[in-house]
Write a protein that holds these residues in place. Structure first.
Motif, PDB file in Angstrom:
ATOM      1  N   ASN A   1      10.047  -6.623 -13.618  1.00 52.38           N
ATOM      2  CA  ASN A   1       9.363  -5.804 -14.623  1.00 52.38           C
ATOM      3  C   ASN A   1       8.047  -5.287 -14.035  1.00 52.38           C
ATOM      4  OD1 ASN A   1       7.508  -7.926 -14.720  1.00 52.38           O
ATOM      5  ND2 ASN A   1       8.323  -8.761 -16.634  1.00 52.38           N
ATOM      6  N   ALA A   2       7.202  -4.697 -14.874  1.00 45.62           N
ATOM      7  CA  ALA A   2       5.970  -4.074 -14.387  1.00 45.62           C
ATOM      8  C   ALA A   2       5.021  -5.070 -13.753  1.00 45.62           C
ATOM      9  CB  ALA A   2       5.277  -3.342 -15.536  1.00 45.62           C
ATOM     10  N   ASP A   3       5.132  -6.352 -14.126  1.00 44.61           N
ATOM     11  CA  ASP A   3       4.257  -7.392 -13.569  1.00 44.61           C
ATOM     12  C   ASP A   3       4.897  -8.126 -12.394  1.00 44.61           C
ATOM     13  OD1 ASP A   3       2.195  -6.997 -15.521  1.00 44.61           O
ATOM     14  OD2 ASP A   3       3.428  -8.092 -16.971  1.00 44.61           O
ATOM     15  N   GLY A   4       6.100  -7.710 -12.008  1.00 46.41           N
ATOM     16  CA  GLY A   4       6.831  -8.425 -10.966  1.00 46.41           C
ATOM     17  C   GLY A   4       6.970  -7.663  -9.666  1.00 46.41           C
ATOM     18  N   GLY A   5       6.116  -6.655  -9.448  1.00 50.76           N
ATOM     19  CA  GLY A   5       6.136  -5.942  -8.174  1.00 50.76           C
ATOM     20  C   GLY A   5       7.251  -4.936  -8.015  1.00 50.76           C
ATOM     21  N   PRO A   6       7.457  -4.023  -8.979  1.00 47.04           N
ATOM     22  CA  PRO A   6       8.531  -3.030  -8.826  1.00 47.04           C
ATOM     23  C   PRO A   6       8.268  -2.072  -7.677  1.00 47.04           C
ATOM     24  CG  PRO A   6       7.089  -2.412 -10.637  1.00 47.04           C
ATOM     25  CD  PRO A   6       6.662  -3.795 -10.199  1.00 47.04           C
ATOM     26  N   PHE A   7       9.348  -1.559  -7.109  1.00 48.45           N
ATOM     27  CA  PHE A   7       9.240  -0.499  -6.107  1.00 48.45           C
ATOM     28  C   PHE A   7       8.758   0.765  -6.801  1.00 48.45           C
ATOM     29  CE2 PHE A   7      10.883   3.128  -3.768  1.00 48.45           C
ATOM     30  CZ  PHE A   7      10.507   2.817  -2.471  1.00 48.45           C
ATOM     31  N   GLU A   8       7.832   1.489  -6.149  1.00 43.08           N
ATOM     32  CA  GLU A   8       7.286   2.708  -6.731  1.00 43.08           C
ATOM     33  C   GLU A   8       7.360   3.842  -5.718  1.00 43.08           C
ATOM     34  OE1 GLU A   8       4.121   0.845  -9.947  1.00 43.08           O
ATOM     35  OE2 GLU A   8       3.366   1.400  -7.952  1.00 43.08           O
TER      36      GLU A   8
ATOM     37  N   TYR B   1       8.789  10.476   1.506  1.00 40.35           N
ATOM     38  CA  TYR B   1       8.099  10.203   0.244  1.00 40.35           C
ATOM     39  C   TYR B   1       7.164   8.995   0.354  1.00 40.35           C
ATOM     40  CZ  TYR B   1      10.893  13.599  -2.275  1.00 40.35           C
ATOM     41  OH  TYR B   1      11.455  14.764  -2.711  1.00 40.35           O
ATOM     42  N   TYR B   2       5.965   9.165  -0.180  1.00 40.92           N
ATOM     43  CA  TYR B   2       5.037   8.037  -0.273  1.00 40.92           C
ATOM     44  C   TYR B   2       5.585   7.024  -1.278  1.00 40.92           C
ATOM     45  CZ  TYR B   2       1.611  10.540   2.483  1.00 40.92           C
ATOM     46  OH  TYR B   2       0.976  11.179   3.505  1.00 40.92           O
ATOM     47  N   HIS B   3       5.464   5.767  -0.948  1.00 41.43           N
ATOM     48  CA  HIS B   3       6.053   4.709  -1.752  1.00 41.43           C
ATOM     49  C   HIS B   3       5.311   3.404  -1.492  1.00 41.43           C
ATOM     50  CE1 HIS B   3       7.854   4.357   2.238  1.00 41.43           C
ATOM     51  NE2 HIS B   3       8.007   3.068   1.958  1.00 41.43           N
ATOM     52  N   ARG B   4       5.614   2.419  -2.286  1.00 45.22           N
ATOM     53  CA  ARG B   4       5.076   1.078  -2.063  1.00 45.22           C
ATOM     54  C   ARG B   4       5.854   0.080  -2.905  1.00 45.22           C
ATOM     55  NH1 ARG B   4      -0.402  -0.214  -5.596  1.00 45.22           N
ATOM     56  NH2 ARG B   4       0.458   0.283  -7.663  1.00 45.22           N
TER      57      ARG B   4
ATOM     58  N   LYS C   1       0.849  -1.187   0.000  1.00 40.06           N
ATOM     59  CA  LYS C   1       0.000   0.000   0.000  1.00 40.06           C
ATOM     60  C   LYS C   1       0.888   1.243   0.000  1.00 40.06           C
ATOM     61  CE  LYS C   1      -3.856  -2.021   2.629  1.00 40.06           C
ATOM     62  NZ  LYS C   1      -4.675  -1.876   3.866  1.00 40.06           N
ATOM     63  N   TRP C   2       0.385   2.322  -0.579  1.00 41.04           N
ATOM     64  CA  TRP C   2       1.120   3.584  -0.530  1.00 41.04           C
ATOM     65  C   TRP C   2       1.224   4.052   0.918  1.00 41.04           C
ATOM     66  CZ3 TRP C   2       3.688   5.145  -4.622  1.00 41.04           C
ATOM     67  CH2 TRP C   2       3.261   4.757  -5.907  1.00 41.04           C
TER      68      TRP C   2
ATOM     69  N   GLN D   1      -2.213  13.390 -12.754  1.00 43.99           N
ATOM     70  CA  GLN D   1      -2.876  12.103 -12.532  1.00 43.99           C
ATOM     71  C   GLN D   1      -2.344  10.973 -13.410  1.00 43.99           C
ATOM     72  OE1 GLN D   1      -7.139  12.449 -12.408  1.00 43.99           O
ATOM     73  NE2 GLN D   1      -7.106  13.915 -10.725  1.00 43.99           N
ATOM     74  N   ASP D   2      -1.659  11.299 -14.490  1.00 43.54           N
ATOM     75  CA  ASP D   2      -1.065  10.254 -15.329  1.00 43.54           C
ATOM     76  C   ASP D   2       0.444  10.133 -15.129  1.00 43.54           C
ATOM     77  OD1 ASP D   2      -3.515   9.564 -16.521  1.00 43.54           O
ATOM     78  OD2 ASP D   2      -3.318  11.169 -17.999  1.00 43.54           O
ATOM     79  N   ASN D   3       0.987  10.944 -14.232  1.00 43.05           N
ATOM     80  CA  ASN D   3       2.447  10.954 -14.085  1.00 43.05           C
ATOM     81  C   ASN D   3       2.821  11.373 -12.671  1.00 43.05           C
ATOM     82  OD1 ASN D   3       5.161  10.778 -14.886  1.00 43.05           O
ATOM     83  ND2 ASN D   3       5.223  12.946 -15.437  1.00 43.05           N
ATOM     84  N   TRP D   4       2.349  10.617 -11.665  1.00 40.02           N
ATOM     85  CA  TRP D   4       2.538  11.034 -10.284  1.00 40.02           C
ATOM     86  C   TRP D   4       3.472  10.133  -9.486  1.00 40.02           C
ATOM     87  CZ3 TRP D   4       0.548   7.513  -6.701  1.00 40.02           C
ATOM     88  CH2 TRP D   4      -0.389   6.589  -7.197  1.00 40.02           C
ATOM     89  N   TYR D   5       4.027   9.103 -10.142  1.00 37.90           N
ATOM     90  CA  TYR D   5       4.975   8.241  -9.433  1.00 37.90           C
ATOM     91  C   TYR D   5       5.978   7.657 -10.409  1.00 37.90           C
ATOM     92  CZ  TYR D   5       2.242   4.306 -11.230  1.00 37.90           C
ATOM     93  OH  TYR D   5       1.594   3.406 -12.057  1.00 37.90           O
ATOM     94  N   GLN D   6       7.109   7.213  -9.846  1.00 33.06           N
ATOM     95  CA  GLN D   6       8.148   6.539 -10.620  1.00 33.06           C
ATOM     96  C   GLN D   6       8.122   5.062 -10.292  1.00 33.06           C
ATOM     97  OE1 GLN D   6      12.126   8.080 -10.080  1.00 33.06           O
ATOM     98  NE2 GLN D   6      13.107   6.277 -10.966  1.00 33.06           N
TER      99      GLN D   6
END
Length: 337
Positions: A194-201, A262-265, A173-174, A240-245
């Motif tokens: 990759n994007a389907d493998g749970g990347p850090f955000e 920083y909020y992260h998950r 969760k964020w 809203q389309d570009n709020w996290y890395q």
């Protein structure tokens, strides 16, 4: 089926027991986050610590200073084991791969049915001390010290073996971490992510500033969390389309991030499991010391690990021995993933 029911009942009882043990630290957290306590006592003291320590900072190399600048500007910096060139990284990575397989095997047992994430235990860390010692390397400590502007407390490591079950729970969760005003987590991917493998955000600086202000105004500061739908609603349209890395990367990717500001998950894995180690660092006089030191290692085991380090940096591991006042006596929070 019977074993699964028993496993779920055991996990429920364990969680209730953790909550009971964590009651003193939860109360202390609530009190310390009261505006009059935080703004009139804790924050001025924190600033005083920074000013007094500034002349004692160890000078970083140009390479290390670049990571510090990235952290100051963006809250995150991405590197690799190869680029960092920390001694014994090969041994560290091989040991991490062994642990990954052990946790994968463990995940098949009925006792762990329903768990979205499995963690390393003390026996495994002691069997592979190179995992713990890598996080106490002088280069990493200099980077963290020059970002925090304070002497570093090395809070140990967490090894997350995350299953691809799409569940948004725990660190998926964020959220922001509670230990200190600023802190650093250093994450290392043990497999390709990759994007389907749970990347850090991690939320971008502009979006993070907006979220921090608006969530504080909604009296959610104590928990420092934000659900996905709340994030979208709170941000202006242009973000809203570009709020996290999203940090996709090969095995050996290394992520430095300030998880307190920083909020992260960890994005819930959808197709592939993820193995990653996260090393935690804060100051030696953290805002909430009762949320630090939640390593599975006992005090005796930490003393042993410290004895394997150069004498001049052992205090980064045994820093809890020097806590004073209530900070020393409030029991550690026991809630786990």
């Amino acid at each position: 089926m019977h074993q699964i029911v028993i496993s779920q009942a055991y996990q429920t009882i364990e969680k209730l027991w953790q909550r009971a043990l964590s009651a003193p630290s939860d109360i202390a957290l609530f009190i310390s986050n009261l505006a009059i306590i935080e703004q009139k006592i804790l924050y001025p003291r924190y600033q005083q610590f920074i000013q007094s320590y500034r002349p004692l900072l160890n000078r970083p190399t140009d390479e290390e200073q670049k990571i510090v600048r990235d952290l100051e500007q963006y809250g995150i910096s991405v590197s690799t084991l190869e680029d960092l060139a920390i001694p014994d990284s090969d041994r560290f990575f091989t040991a991490a791969q062994h642990i990954s397989q052990e946790l994968k095997d463990k995940a098949q047992l009925p006792l762990y049915s329903g768990k979205h994430t499995l963690n390393i235990d003390a026996e495994q860390i002691m069997r592979y001390p190179e995992l713990f010692l890598w996080g106490a390397d002088a280069k990493i400590l200099r980077i963290v010290e020059n970002y925090l502007k304070l002497p570093v407390a090395y809070d140990g490591l967490s090894y997350y073996y995350s299953l691809p079950d799409c569940r948004e729970a725990g660190p998926r969760k964020w959220h922001r971490d509670k230990e200190d005003w600023q802190m650093i987590k250093v994450g290392v991917y043990i497999n390709d992510v990759n994007a389907d493998g749970g990347p850090f955000e991690c939320v971008t600086p502009e979006a993070n500033h907006i979220l921090s202000e608006r969530l504080s105004a909604k009296s959610l500061r104590r928990y420092k969390t934000a659900l996905h739908h709340e994030v979208i609603e709170m941000l202006p349209p242009h973000l809203q389309d570009n709020w996290y890395q999203s940090c996709v990367g090969k095995a050996g990717t290394v992520i430095f991030v300030d998880t307190a500001r920083y909020y992260h998950r960890g994005k819930p894995p959808t197709k592939f499991e993820r193995s990653a180690i996260f090393f935690g660092y804060c100051s030696r006089k953290p805002k909430h010391p009762f949320f630090c030191g939640r390593s599975p290692l006992s005090m005796a085991q930490l003393q042993y690990m410290a004895s394997l380090l150069p004498e001049d940096i052992r205090d980064c591991v045994t820093w809890r021995d020097h806590l004073e006042g209530l900070s020393k006596w409030i029991p550690k929070n026991r809630l786990k993933v």
